[in-house]
Design a protein around this motif. Structure first.
Motif, PDB file in Angstrom:
ATOM      1  N   VAL A 154       7.953  -4.740  -8.102  1.00 17.16           N
ATOM      2  CA  VAL A 154       7.230  -6.149  -7.824  1.00 17.16           C
ATOM      3  C   VAL A 154       7.016  -6.830  -9.053  1.00 17.16           C
ATOM      4  O   VAL A 154       7.060  -8.007  -9.181  1.00 17.16           O
ATOM      5  N   GLN A 155       6.071  -6.131 -10.084  1.00 15.32           N
ATOM      6  CA  GLN A 155       5.829  -6.631 -11.128  1.00 15.32           C
ATOM      7  C   GLN A 155       6.739  -6.432 -12.316  1.00 15.32           C
ATOM      8  O   GLN A 155       6.907  -5.319 -12.587  1.00 15.32           O
ATOM      9  N   MET A 156       7.114  -7.890 -12.644  1.00 19.62           N
ATOM     10  CA  MET A 156       8.172  -7.897 -13.875  1.00 19.62           C
ATOM     11  C   MET A 156       7.733  -9.108 -14.704  1.00 19.62           C
ATOM     12  O   MET A 156       7.319 -10.231 -13.995  1.00 19.62           O
ATOM     13  N   THR A 216       6.878   0.003  -5.822  1.00 24.23           N
ATOM     14  CA  THR A 216       5.917  -0.401  -6.572  1.00 24.23           C
ATOM     15  C   THR A 216       5.116   0.963  -6.764  1.00 24.23           C
ATOM     16  O   THR A 216       5.343   1.871  -5.954  1.00 24.23           O
ATOM     17  N   THR A 217       4.299   1.063  -8.051  1.00 23.75           N
ATOM     18  CA  THR A 217       3.396   1.982  -8.225  1.00 23.75           C
ATOM     19  C   THR A 217       2.068   1.834  -7.554  1.00 23.75           C
ATOM     20  O   THR A 217       1.159   2.722  -7.587  1.00 23.75           O
ATOM     21  N   PHE A 218       1.758   0.748  -6.901  1.00 19.70           N
ATOM     22  CA  PHE A 218       0.519   0.063  -6.502  1.00 19.70           C
ATOM     23  C   PHE A 218       0.657   0.268  -4.834  1.00 19.70           C
ATOM     24  O   PHE A 218       1.478  -0.529  -4.363  1.00 19.70           O
ATOM     25  N   ASP A 255      -1.784  -6.366  -0.462  1.00 17.63           N
ATOM     26  CA  ASP A 255      -1.295  -7.632  -0.564  1.00 17.63           C
ATOM     27  C   ASP A 255       0.143  -7.801  -0.968  1.00 17.63           C
ATOM     28  O   ASP A 255       0.844  -8.506  -0.620  1.00 17.63           O
ATOM     29  N   PHE A 256       0.672  -6.485  -1.756  1.00 19.80           N
ATOM     30  CA  PHE A 256       2.102  -6.407  -2.368  1.00 19.80           C
ATOM     31  C   PHE A 256       2.907  -6.228  -0.998  1.00 19.80           C
ATOM     32  O   PHE A 256       3.942  -6.756  -0.852  1.00 19.80           O
ATOM     33  N   LEU A 257       2.688  -5.360   0.048  1.00 21.23           N
ATOM     34  CA  LEU A 257       3.091  -5.076   1.177  1.00 21.23           C
ATOM     35  C   LEU A 257       3.555  -6.536   1.988  1.00 21.23           C
ATOM     36  O   LEU A 257       4.588  -6.608   2.252  1.00 21.23           O
ATOM     37  N   PHE A 258       2.428  -7.056   2.263  1.00 18.13           N
ATOM     38  CA  PHE A 258       2.439  -8.206   3.054  1.00 18.13           C
ATOM     39  C   PHE A 258       3.295  -9.478   2.572  1.00 18.13           C
ATOM     40  O   PHE A 258       4.144 -10.019   2.861  1.00 18.13           O
ATOM     41  N   ASP A 259       2.976  -9.584   1.137  1.00 16.03           N
ATOM     42  CA  ASP A 259       3.766 -10.656   0.409  1.00 16.03           C
ATOM     43  C   ASP A 259       5.176 -10.147   0.263  1.00 16.03           C
ATOM     44  O   ASP A 259       6.259 -10.984   0.115  1.00 16.03           O
ATOM     45  N   ALA A 260       5.406  -9.090   0.120  1.00 20.45           N
ATOM     46  CA  ALA A 260       6.710  -8.578   0.122  1.00 20.45           C
ATOM     47  C   ALA A 260       7.701  -8.568   1.202  1.00 20.45           C
ATOM     48  O   ALA A 260       8.691  -9.363   1.300  1.00 20.45           O
ATOM     49  N   GLY A 312      10.797 -11.641   2.398  1.00 19.09           N
ATOM     50  CA  GLY A 312      12.079 -11.472   2.960  1.00 19.09           C
ATOM     51  C   GLY A 312      12.767  -9.892   3.027  1.00 19.09           C
ATOM     52  O   GLY A 312      13.711  -9.568   2.783  1.00 19.09           O
ATOM     53  N   ALA A 313      11.800  -9.169   2.223  1.00 20.31           N
ATOM     54  CA  ALA A 313      12.165  -7.455   2.227  1.00 20.31           C
ATOM     55  C   ALA A 313      12.108  -6.882   3.367  1.00 20.31           C
ATOM     56  O   ALA A 313      11.627  -7.362   4.225  1.00 20.31           O
ATOM     57  N   SER A 314      13.176  -5.978   3.366  1.00 17.86           N
ATOM     58  CA  SER A 314      13.409  -5.148   4.560  1.00 17.86           C
ATOM     59  C   SER A 314      12.756  -3.914   4.387  1.00 17.86           C
ATOM     60  O   SER A 314      12.918  -3.057   5.550  1.00 17.86           O
ATOM     61  N   GLY A 315      12.152  -3.302   3.393  1.00 18.26           N
ATOM     62  CA  GLY A 315      11.625  -1.970   3.040  1.00 18.26           C
ATOM     63  C   GLY A 315      10.591  -2.115   1.839  1.00 18.26           C
ATOM     64  O   GLY A 315      10.666  -2.829   1.009  1.00 18.26           O
ATOM     65  N   PHE A 316       9.748  -1.036   2.074  1.00 15.83           N
ATOM     66  CA  PHE A 316       8.429  -1.064   1.074  1.00 15.83           C
ATOM     67  C   PHE A 316       8.283   0.365   0.545  1.00 15.83           C
ATOM     68  O   PHE A 316       8.045   1.290   1.613  1.00 15.83           O
ATOM     69  N   LEU A 317       8.392   0.938  -0.403  1.00 16.40           N
ATOM     70  CA  LEU A 317       8.457   2.203  -0.822  1.00 16.40           C
ATOM     71  C   LEU A 317       7.536   2.257  -2.084  1.00 16.40           C
ATOM     72  O   LEU A 317       7.977   1.583  -3.156  1.00 16.40           O
ATOM     73  N   LEU A 318       6.598   3.281  -2.140  1.00 16.92           N
ATOM     74  CA  LEU A 318       5.814   3.663  -3.439  1.00 16.92           C
ATOM     75  C   LEU A 318       6.792   4.559  -4.346  1.00 16.92           C
ATOM     76  O   LEU A 318       7.520   5.290  -3.926  1.00 16.92           O
ATOM     77  N   LYS A 319       6.432   4.277  -5.604  1.00 16.42           N
ATOM     78  CA  LYS A 319       7.324   5.058  -6.769  1.00 16.42           C
ATOM     79  C   LYS A 319       7.079   6.352  -6.874  1.00 16.42           C
ATOM     80  O   LYS A 319       7.740   7.031  -7.323  1.00 16.42           O
ATOM     81  N   THR A 320       5.776   6.746  -6.098  1.00 15.43           N
ATOM     82  CA  THR A 320       5.276   8.161  -6.023  1.00 15.43           C
ATOM     83  C   THR A 320       6.011   8.744  -4.893  1.00 15.43           C
ATOM     84  O   THR A 320       5.663  10.006  -4.746  1.00 15.43           O
TER      85      THR A 320
END
Length: 235
Positions: A55-57, A82-84, A88-93, A97-105
């Motif tokens: 997410v953050q780059m 993302t590590t966070f 807001d990251f989830l819904f913005d993602a 147009g993202a199809s998945g969301f996963l924490l780096k943990t």
């Protein structure tokens, strides 16, 4: 082979992801990008099946890069990492147009499972995250007053007749039932049991629903169903 592009500004993270993913038979990491802009360019040239996107780059963040990639036709599936654990990251993602969301943990096997899911054309959110999506995007309950689950046209809270989305008329009865169960968070296996059909048949129904409604994936089918009153929150 499932072709994977890694987009993350940290070299160690990219190396770790590559080690995990290439340990899985049928996975191939075809490229690594250091920022979103480089990721967009490499996605166009390499044509991966799945992109693992931070997410953050710098230069261009993952959300902007995902919007650019998703704007193209027949674009690859994007898994946001993302590590966070921030909503807001989830819904913005998802909006990007993202199809998945996963924490780096997450555990390494969860990353592998996520890439498999996106490569199949599925979306990936845990049931807990799905509930958060529903709560964020669902039409308020009072807007559904007097409204049947299948839009029966009765008067709503404002006294006006509810008008179904014309796209619903293109669905067969089975496809409507499938959409309703999707909106309630059912998996393909659970839908198959409730409708007394095989999972292959459910997959066909889900594909038809997405195609006819012009929806990208299961996550957005849930959002669409709540926004259009197919099912009311809490039902």
């Amino acid at each position: 082979m499932t072709r994977i592009l890694l987009v993350d500004d940290q070299a160690l993270v990219r190396a770790g992801f590559e080690t995990i993913l290439t340990s899985e038979p049928g996975f191939e990491v075809v490229g690594q990008a250091r920022d979103g802009a480089e990721g967009v360019a490499m996605a166009a040239g390499l044509e991966p099946d799945v992109i693992c996107m931070d997410v953050q780059m710098p230069v261009m963040d993952g959300l902007e890069a995902t919007r650019a990639i998703a704007a193209g036709s027949d674009h690859p599936a994007v898994l946001m990492l993302t590590t966070f654990d921030r909503e807001d990251f989830l819904f913005d993602a998802l909006s990007a147009g993202a199809s998945g969301f996963l924490l780096k943990t997450a555990e390494p096997e969860h990353l592998i499972d996520a890439v498999h899911a996106l490569a199949r054309g599925d979306a990936l959110l845990s049931p807990e995250v799905t509930r958060r999506v529903i709560e964020r995007f669902a039409v308020p309950v009072e807007q559904h007053a007097g409204r049947g689950a299948q839009h029966d046209g009765r008067a709503g809270a404002d006294g006006a007749a509810s008008r179904p989305d014309p796209a619903l008329d293109t669905l067969t009865d089975r496809e409507r039932e499938t959409l309703l169960l999707l909106a309630r968070g059912r998996s393909n296996g659970e839908i198959a049991k409730e409708l007394f059909v095989g999972e292959a048949t459910v997959k066909t129904h889900v594909s038809n629903v997405l195609l006819k409604l012009g929806i990208r994936d299961r996550i957005h089918a849930v959002i669409w169903a709540y926004e259009h009153g197919v099912v009311a929150p809490g039902s």
